[in-house]
Motif scaffolding. Structure first.
Motif, PDB file in Angstrom:
ATOM      1  N   SER A  63       0.853  -1.143   0.096  1.00 28.47           N
ATOM      2  CA  SER A  63      -0.155  -0.067   0.017  1.00 28.47           C
ATOM      3  C   SER A  63       0.997   1.106   0.024  1.00 28.47           C
ATOM      4  O   SER A  63       0.533   2.344   0.691  1.00 28.47           O
ATOM      5  CB  SER A  63      -0.774   0.061   1.280  1.00 28.47           C
ATOM      6  N   ARG A  64       1.928   1.068  -0.562  1.00 26.99           N
ATOM      7  CA  ARG A  64       2.831   2.359  -0.553  1.00 26.99           C
ATOM      8  C   ARG A  64       2.298   3.615  -1.570  1.00 26.99           C
ATOM      9  O   ARG A  64       2.576   4.662  -1.244  1.00 26.99           O
ATOM     10  CB  ARG A  64       4.196   1.918  -1.207  1.00 26.99           C
ATOM     11  N   SER A 166     -18.510   3.860  -8.031  1.00 21.80           N
ATOM     12  CA  SER A 166     -18.179   2.605  -7.926  1.00 21.80           C
ATOM     13  C   SER A 166     -16.812   2.196  -7.476  1.00 21.80           C
ATOM     14  O   SER A 166     -15.728   2.905  -8.030  1.00 21.80           O
ATOM     15  CB  SER A 166     -18.276   1.959  -9.356  1.00 21.80           C
ATOM     16  N   ALA A 167     -16.424   1.142  -6.677  1.00 16.85           N
ATOM     17  CA  ALA A 167     -15.117   0.943  -6.073  1.00 16.85           C
ATOM     18  C   ALA A 167     -15.076  -0.706  -5.734  1.00 16.85           C
ATOM     19  O   ALA A 167     -16.137  -1.289  -5.709  1.00 16.85           O
ATOM     20  CB  ALA A 167     -14.747   1.688  -4.934  1.00 16.85           C
ATOM     21  N   TYR A 215      -4.507  -1.793  -2.227  1.00 17.60           N
ATOM     22  CA  TYR A 215      -3.576  -2.469  -2.798  1.00 17.60           C
ATOM     23  C   TYR A 215      -2.683  -1.641  -4.036  1.00 17.60           C
ATOM     24  O   TYR A 215      -3.484  -0.672  -4.629  1.00 17.60           O
ATOM     25  CB  TYR A 215      -4.129  -3.603  -3.640  1.00 17.60           C
ATOM     26  N   ASN A 216      -1.834  -1.471  -4.140  1.00 19.05           N
ATOM     27  CA  ASN A 216      -0.828  -0.872  -5.189  1.00 19.05           C
ATOM     28  C   ASN A 216      -1.654  -1.023  -6.700  1.00 19.05           C
ATOM     29  O   ASN A 216      -1.804  -0.112  -7.381  1.00 19.05           O
ATOM     30  CB  ASN A 216       0.469  -1.161  -5.306  1.00 19.05           C
ATOM     31  N   ASP A 217      -1.773  -2.323  -7.041  1.00 19.05           N
ATOM     32  CA  ASP A 217      -2.094  -2.636  -8.354  1.00 19.05           C
ATOM     33  C   ASP A 217      -3.671  -2.473  -8.576  1.00 19.05           C
ATOM     34  O   ASP A 217      -4.151  -2.677  -9.670  1.00 19.05           O
ATOM     35  CB  ASP A 217      -1.694  -4.180  -8.558  1.00 19.05           C
ATOM     36  N   ARG A 218      -4.409  -2.157  -7.476  1.00 20.11           N
ATOM     37  CA  ARG A 218      -5.672  -2.091  -7.440  1.00 20.11           C
ATOM     38  C   ARG A 218      -6.156  -0.744  -7.402  1.00 20.11           C
ATOM     39  O   ARG A 218      -7.285  -0.018  -7.653  1.00 20.11           O
ATOM     40  CB  ARG A 218      -6.613  -2.631  -6.654  1.00 20.11           C
ATOM     41  N   GLY A 223     -13.097   3.843  -8.632  1.00 15.76           N
ATOM     42  CA  GLY A 223     -12.834   4.977  -7.717  1.00 15.76           C
ATOM     43  C   GLY A 223     -12.175   4.425  -6.639  1.00 15.76           C
ATOM     44  O   GLY A 223     -12.471   5.048  -5.545  1.00 15.76           O
ATOM     45  N   ASN A 224     -11.295   3.580  -6.646  1.00 17.07           N
ATOM     46  CA  ASN A 224     -10.623   3.007  -5.451  1.00 17.07           C
ATOM     47  C   ASN A 224      -9.788   4.043  -4.797  1.00 17.07           C
ATOM     48  O   ASN A 224      -9.595   4.296  -3.612  1.00 17.07           O
ATOM     49  CB  ASN A 224      -9.608   1.823  -5.987  1.00 17.07           C
ATOM     50  N   ALA A 225      -8.944   4.901  -5.578  1.00 14.14           N
ATOM     51  CA  ALA A 225      -7.903   5.811  -4.976  1.00 14.14           C
ATOM     52  C   ALA A 225      -8.719   6.808  -4.363  1.00 14.14           C
ATOM     53  O   ALA A 225      -8.328   7.261  -3.273  1.00 14.14           O
ATOM     54  CB  ALA A 225      -7.276   6.563  -6.256  1.00 14.14           C
TER      55      ALA A 225
END
Length: 398
Positions: A63-64, A166-167, A215-218, A223-225
């Motif tokens: 999660s960097r 959406s996330a 997660y870094n790759d998600r 709208g995750n970020a």
């Protein structure tokens, strides 16, 4: 009696190294394949899941990226690994994120809930299962069935969720008894994200059903970020609590037992395996009516069997075995003829007097013939065979 049946016997029945390898190679290959698969799976899991939910890890499941984006917005991130450090850092200007709530012991969960309830800050619980969520967020219950879909729509009035859209929150689903709670991202009418306001102090608790938005790759999906930054960036300080097994607050008396560490369905799984084993045993052992004799593809005459055994005796130079077999068979046939039970046919004290009364001859020669030492050579074995035949003919003579 046939002369060939009296030839030497005895051959080694111990399997050789080649035969043992032929028998065991299938099992050995299966064990090697299982061990190889286990090592490969362990290696894959150790590399792919390295640094999971760690804000210092650049790996796909780290999660960097979230920590860097929060730092760009002036939110400081600090990692703690003990319950005392997490409790000391809780405050009205701090967001406390608990990465693995289920790793905490019952006592740790109770202490953490008491600390955060009066802190006035925000507590974020990531994928808290039952019963940990019930202790860390009283009034919230985890549903046994997870969400089928990963990406869900907010469908609530929470500003952070409406702005994010959406996330990927699909995971554990929750229900709550708090009427003022915000239930977002529902799956089959059960929320995968809950915000429960504190009873006093202005703080709140956010229960997140899945860690995907961290997660870094998600982070760049859906709208995750946006959702992650809003949930974790509402206060100027973020304390990222990664529970550690070396934490001294996890006292020996509160550690989980071996059965507590097993999955919740292990009992039903074991019961099903037991029932399957019983049914398999019944299937293999079932008998419907009397046994049916099987028709052999080839009929072998008794004389051929005797001849084959005689050749094995001769090959093994086992005159003693051959003589023993001949004498035993002769005694068994003679005993009923002279009124001696078959069970006492090998007892000289019973058989020899009955034979002497039936015959005219030396009892000592009968003892040597029926119970004497093994012959020294093939000629003596053949002579013994002839003498036994002659004795049986004389006894049978009317």
């Amino acid at each position: 009696m046939t002369t060939e049946a009296t030839l030497p016997t005895t051959t080694s029945t111990a399997p050789g190294a080649r035969r043992l390898w032929t028998r065991a190679r299938g099992i050995t290959l299966a064990v090697v394949l299982i061990l190889t698969a286990a090592v490969a799976m362990a290696a894959v899991r150790s590399t792919v899941r390295h640094g999971e939910l760690d804000p210092r890890s650049p790996d796909p499941y780290g999660s960097r990226a979230v920590a860097q984006l929060l730092a760009d917005r002036g939110v400081s991130t600090r990692v703690v690994t003990t319950l005392s450090a997490a409790g000391a850092a809780a405050g009205p200007d701090t967001t406390l994120l608990v990465a693995e709530p289920d790793l905490l012991t019952d006592r740790q969960q109770t202490r953490l809930q008491k600390t955060t309830a009066a802190s006035g800050g925000r507590t974020v619980l990531v994928a808290a299962g039952s019963p940990s969520v019930e202790r860390l967020a009283p009034g919230v219950t985890a549903d046994p069935a997870n969400s089928i879909h990963s990406t869900l729509a907010p469908d609530c009035t929470l500003p952070e969720a409406r702005r994010a859209g959406s996330a990927d929150t699909g995971g554990i689903r929750y229900t709550t008894t708090h009427l003022d709670a915000d239930s977002c991202y529902p799956s089959e009418r059960l929320a995968t994200l809950l915000r429960v306001p504190a009873a006093s102090g202005g703080g709140d608790t956010v229960v997140l059903g899945a860690p995907d938005i961290l997660y870094n790759d998600r982070l760049d999906k859906q709208g995750n970020a946006s959702l992650a930054l809003q949930l974790l960036g509402s206060r100027p300080h973020l304390v990222w609590y990664l529970p550690s097994l070396s934490d001294t607050s996890a006292t020996t008396s509160d550690r989980k037992s071996f059965f507590d560490l097993l999955p919740s369905g292990w009992l039903w799984g074991t019961l099903q395996l037991f029932i399957a084993a019983v049914l398999a045993a019944f299937w293999r052992a079932r008998r419907f009516g009397p046994l049916v004799p099987e028709r052999l593809p080839v009929a072998i005459r008794a004389s051929e069997t005797d001849e084959g055994r005689a050749r094995l005796y001769r090959k093994a130079n086992a005159r003693d075995r051959a003589a023993t077999a001949l004498r035993s068979a002769t005694r068994t046939r003679l005993a009923p003829l002279v009124g001696v039970p078959v069970a006492q046919a090998d007892t000289p004290e019973t058989l020899l007097p009955a034979l002497s009364a039936r015959l005219t001859g030396d009892g000592q020669s009968l003892h040597s013939l029926l119970f004497g030492p093994p012959p020294g050579d093939d000629a003596a074995l053949i002579a013994l065979t002839d003498q036994l035949d002659a004795l049986e003919r004389e006894v049978r003579r009317p």
